[in-house]
Design a protein around this motif. Structure first.
Motif, short mmCIF file in Angstrom:
data_model
loop_
_atom_site.label_atom_id
_atom_site.label_comp_id
_atom_site.label_asym_id
_atom_site.label_seq_id
_atom_site.Cartn_x
_atom_site.Cartn_y
_atom_site.Cartn_z
N ASN A 1 0.75 -1.19 -0.14
CA ASN A 1 -0.05 -0.25 0.13
C ASN A 1 0.91 1.16 0.18
O ASN A 1 2.08 1.31 0.45
CB ASN A 1 -0.76 0.08 1.27
CG ASN A 1 -2.02 -0.85 1.13
OD1 ASN A 1 -3.11 -0.57 0.51
ND2 ASN A 1 -2.01 -1.85 1.77
N ILE A 2 0.25 2.21 -0.42
CA ILE A 2 0.80 3.60 -0.07
C ILE A 2 0.08 4.30 1.15
O ILE A 2 -0.89 4.14 1.31
CB ILE A 2 0.48 4.73 -1.33
CG1 ILE A 2 1.12 4.20 -2.60
CG2 ILE A 2 1.16 5.95 -1.00
CD1 ILE A 2 2.51 4.07 -2.81
N ILE A 3 1.04 4.70 1.99
CA ILE A 3 0.44 5.27 3.09
C ILE A 3 0.82 6.81 3.19
O ILE A 3 2.16 7.14 2.85
CB ILE A 3 0.81 4.59 4.67
CG1 ILE A 3 2.39 4.64 4.83
CG2 ILE A 3 -0.14 3.33 4.64
CD1 ILE A 3 2.67 4.02 6.05
N VAL A 4 0.03 7.70 3.95
CA VAL A 4 0.43 9.16 3.90
C VAL A 4 0.64 9.68 5.11
O VAL A 4 -0.38 9.54 6.04
CB VAL A 4 -0.47 9.98 3.04
CG1 VAL A 4 0.05 11.30 2.97
CG2 VAL A 4 -0.66 9.57 1.70
N GLU B 1 4.58 10.57 1.26
CA GLU B 1 3.84 9.39 0.80
C GLU B 1 4.95 8.17 1.16
O GLU B 1 6.21 8.52 0.61
CB GLU B 1 3.67 9.18 -0.79
CG GLU B 1 2.21 10.21 -0.70
CD GLU B 1 1.93 10.32 -2.32
OE1 GLU B 1 0.78 9.87 -2.45
OE2 GLU B 1 2.66 10.80 -2.99
N LEU B 2 4.52 7.03 1.51
CA LEU B 2 5.39 6.04 1.76
C LEU B 2 4.72 4.57 1.31
O LEU B 2 3.62 4.56 0.97
CB LEU B 2 5.83 5.96 3.10
CG LEU B 2 6.19 7.12 4.01
CD1 LEU B 2 6.13 6.88 5.34
CD2 LEU B 2 7.67 7.40 3.44
N ILE C 1 4.49 0.91 1.93
CA ILE C 1 4.46 -0.02 2.93
C ILE C 1 4.03 -1.45 2.42
O ILE C 1 3.23 -1.68 1.67
CB ILE C 1 3.51 0.03 4.00
CG1 ILE C 1 3.69 -0.65 5.47
CG2 ILE C 1 1.92 0.36 3.68
CD1 ILE C 1 3.06 -0.17 6.76
N ILE D 1 8.96 -0.52 5.05
CA ILE D 1 8.50 0.90 4.45
C ILE D 1 9.68 1.34 3.56
O ILE D 1 10.80 1.57 4.05
CB ILE D 1 8.28 1.74 5.74
CG1 ILE D 1 6.77 1.08 6.35
CG2 ILE D 1 7.60 3.06 5.13
CD1 ILE D 1 6.38 1.95 7.50
N THR E 1 10.54 4.86 0.71
CA THR E 1 10.15 6.11 0.02
C THR E 1 9.46 5.94 -1.15
O THR E 1 9.84 4.95 -1.82
CB THR E 1 11.22 7.17 -0.12
OG1 THR E 1 12.37 6.33 -0.99
CG2 THR E 1 12.07 7.33 1.17
N TYR F 1 13.47 10.95 7.90
CA TYR F 1 12.73 11.38 6.62
C TYR F 1 11.80 12.29 6.84
O TYR F 1 11.54 13.04 6.02
CB TYR F 1 12.29 9.84 5.81
CG TYR F 1 11.79 10.08 4.90
CD1 TYR F 1 12.62 10.67 3.66
CD2 TYR F 1 10.73 9.98 4.23
CE1 TYR F 1 12.30 10.80 2.35
CE2 TYR F 1 9.98 10.15 2.89
CZ TYR F 1 10.88 10.47 1.92
OH TYR F 1 10.46 10.89 0.66
N PHE G 1 -1.31 8.10 10.11
CA PHE G 1 -1.10 8.21 8.74
C PHE G 1 -2.46 7.65 7.94
O PHE G 1 -3.22 7.59 8.88
CB PHE G 1 -0.06 6.91 8.40
CG PHE G 1 1.05 6.73 8.72
CD1 PHE G 1 2.21 7.28 7.86
CD2 PHE G 1 1.49 6.51 10.11
CE1 PHE G 1 3.67 7.44 8.07
CE2 PHE G 1 2.84 6.54 10.51
CZ PHE G 1 3.70 6.94 9.54
N ASN G 2 -2.39 7.92 6.82
CA ASN G 2 -3.76 7.90 5.93
C ASN G 2 -3.31 6.52 5.11
O ASN G 2 -2.43 6.62 4.43
CB ASN G 2 -4.23 8.98 5.13
CG ASN G 2 -5.50 8.80 4.60
OD1 ASN G 2 -5.47 7.97 3.72
ND2 ASN G 2 -6.40 9.67 5.10
#
Lengths: 263, 387
Positions: free
Chosen positions: A175-178, A185-186, A188, A197, A199, B179, B198-199
């Motif tokens: 997934n992308i988590i923010v 945005e990361l 996971i 996780i 970048t 980071y 987080f979202n």
């Protein structure tokens, strides 16, 4: 300078440089893994290196010995994270990759005196720190020069647990988590042995390669989009690469503060 | 040997930790430790700490456990020598370059490998043993089987975390803080981004871990031969440290004396749950963490107001106390201390320094007097009853 490539799929012909193959069950955070039979087979037609980047527990240490024994004649270099593997592999074949841990020239030189002459330098250092290490050691240095930076490695299953908590089995392992405040945005990614996780954007050291004396560049295609992968595969040695992809060299550019009030 | 090892962010907390049963403390100097924003100890304070501990026949370990960058190496030799001259008992280190320096400078204190190295197998422990380390602080991800195997294969001293906060990641293998907030997690500046929000797919998501508590497995760890039972929290209050140290000292002692029973465990679990601001579990020891070992959405941390007062003086049947939280005449309170088993008494009277009769103790750090038949000691703590 030499390039090494960690593939993100098993169509290996398109990866033109020396391969670094993630060893199945003992590595984490990659798109594809290779078991010992596959590695031995591939080694018959091209030079092969292996990466083992998990921290190993009792069951892993018990089982990996026989895997290493069967690979030792087929594999050129073993990129290892766990210091426990040092006693199990010929030192000349070890590339020590203690992610986030090995941050200074003195540590590199001490490992050199212990017979570990190949080391991966962290790419979460500033460019000046990396240059200083480069100038103060005779070790053979490697760096993850083009990749999505791994910034967290946990033994926990951070997605499965969330799925159970939400009672929603549709949530993907990838997934992308923010982060709420920075909006960073990361990526996971959960696997059988833990969660990593990364970048979301690509780190690329291409602009600086001329300023190093002694660096081998690892390109890790894991977690790239197919578009990113195509561009990097075609242009990894092109000095204009960083203009073709969205690059985030945050770590190279930013000195990280560790004590409030001190710069 | 089964050592209770307590954290201490400053001299006051060090003294409370040792008074309440710690056999050793771990502390950081002003530089090079992983809690850069704790008060930490100056060289003079380090001298006082070592002198205080050694007079009690107890030990002091100093954390030099950040992961050094080039710029940090410059003055570290003189610092390491100074620590040795002060007479500390051990360095807790992560960076291999610091191990080299300790050996080359021929310094006397022991070398303990920090949990920041995340040592979780026998071969990694043996690697450090060959470099001269006498003790490994195991990664908090080590399971029961890992710990037994490492103990049997290495015969090293093993230090195991038994209580306190957990990283979500393997220690050392996280630069989320670097980071996201530009603060270096491996040089003491961790901003704990793993506790941020987080979202994920439009919904709140967290990756935060609940705390660690090994209260149910202390007996097991004693039998395995673990040397040191480590409590996390150099930033914690003196009340927290005294309470947690006292609880685990009581449990470990009971385990060694074969007097540990369910009632004692039940009581101290309540004590430990009350003093903590987060839920706790044994985490990786007996199983892989799952849905119950984490937080997933925003949570409220508990504010603890159990700590009512400290006994500053005892004179016949009058105790002099220093108030910390509100209580009143008629309340039942609990007293515990280094040599005082937890007991309940009812406050029937109270007066202040001017001799005025008081119904309520509601002024922070006010000195008050209470008449009681019970026998208590200086530095005993008064808290709200746990039972």
């Amino acid at each position: 300078m030499k390039y090494f490539m960690i593939p993100s799929d098993k169509e290996l012909d398109k990866y033109k440089e020396e391969l670094v193959l993630p060893l199945l069950n003992y590595s984490i955070g990659f798109n594809v893994y290779f078991d010992k039979e596959e590695i031995i087979n591939i080694s018959k037609s091209r030079k092969v290196n292996v990466i083992i980047n998990r921290l190993l527990h009792k069951e892993d240490i018990d089982s990996i010995k026989s895997v290493l024994d069967s690979l030792k004649d087929s594999v050129n270099l073993f990129f290892i994270e766990d210091l426990g593997l040092i006693s199990m592999i010929d030192k000349d074949k070890i590339v020590l990759y203690q992610n986030h841990i090995l941050n200074n020239y003195d540590a590199v030189n001490y490992f050199n005196s212990l017979g570990i002459k190949n080391v991966v330098i962290n790419n979460d250092l500033t460019i000046d720190e990396i240059k200083e290490i480069d100038s103060k050691t005779s070790s053979n240095l490697f760096i993850f020069g083009i990749n999505k930076n791994n910034i967290m490695y946990s033994r926990r299953k951070l997605i499965s647990s969330y799925r159970d908590f939400k009672n929603d089995q549709s949530i993907s392992d990838n997934n992308i988590i923010v982060e709420d405040i920075s909006k960073k945005e990361l990526i996971i990614k959960e696997e059988d042995k833990g969660t990593t996780i990364f970048t979301k954007e690509i780190f690329s050291i291409n602009d600086y390669l001329d300023s190093f004396n002694n660096f081998n560049v690892i390109i890790n295609f894991s977690n790239f989009t197919s578009e990113e992968k195509d561009i990097v595969l075609s242009n990894y040695s092109n000095k204009e690469l960083n203009k073709m992809i969205k690059v985030n060299n945050y770590f190279l550019m930013n000195k990280i503060i560790y004590k409030l009030g001190v710069k | 040997m089964a050592e209770i090892l307590a954290p201490a962010g400053d001299l006051e907390r060090l003294k409370w930790a040792l008074m309440y049963g710690a056999d050793a403390v771990y502390i950081g100097g002003v530089n090079y430790s992983l809690r850069a924003n704790a008060n930490n100890f100056t060289i003079d304070e380090l001298k006082e700490a070592v002198s205080f501990a050694h007079n009690l026949n107890k030990r002091v370990y100093v954390t030099v456990n950040m992961l050094f960058h080039n710029e940090d190496l410059e003055n570290v030799d003189s610092y390491l020598k100074e620590l040795s001259n002060i007479g500390i008992d051990a360095y807790i280190v992560s960076d291999i370059s610091i191990i080299r320096r300790i050996k080359e400078l021929n310094l006397k204190p022991e070398i303990h490998i920090s949990t920041q190295e995340s040592t979780v197998n026998r071969e990694a422990a043996l690697f450090f043993k060959r470099l001269g380390a006498t003790r490994v602080v195991l990664g908090r991800e080590a399971s029961r089987e890992d710990i037994i195997d490492i103990k049997e294969a290495t015969n090293m001293e093993l230090e195991v975390f038994i209580h306190g906060a957990m990283c979500t990641s393997y220690s050392g293998r996280c630069v989320l803080s670097n980071y996201v907030t530009l603060r270096d997690s491996n040089r003491g500046g961790c901003s704990q981004v793993c506790r941020f929000n987080f979202n994920l797919n439009g919904e709140d998501y967290q990756i935060a871990s609940k705390d660690l508590s090994m209260v149910d497995f202390i007996d097991d760890l004693v039998k395995i031969g673990v040397t040191s039972f480590k409590i996390e929290g150099r930033m914690r209050s003196m009340y927290y440290i005294a309470t947690v140290v006292n609880a685990y000292k009581s449990i470990v002692s009971a385990s060694i004396n074969n007097t540990l029973n369910d009632d004692l465990l039940r009581y101290y679990k309540k004590v430990l749950n009350r003093v903590s601001n987060r839920d706790n579990t044994p985490q990786f020891y007996d199983k892989m963490p799952g849905v119950n070992e984490q937080y997933y959405t925003g949570r409220q941390e508990n504010s603890n107001q159990d700590f009512l007062a400290v006994i500053k003086d005892v004179n016949d049947d009058v105790i002099t106390i220093e108030q910390r939280n509100n209580f009143k005449v008629g309340d039942e309170v609990e007293v515990f201390g280094p040599n005082t088993k937890p007991t309940i008494f009812k406050v029937t009277n109270m007066s202040d320094i001017d001799g005025n009769v008081r119904d309520v103790a509601n002024h922070p750090e006010e000195t008050l007097f209470i008449r009681t038949d019970a026998k208590y000691s200086v530095n005993d703590i008064i808290r709200r009853p746990i039972m």
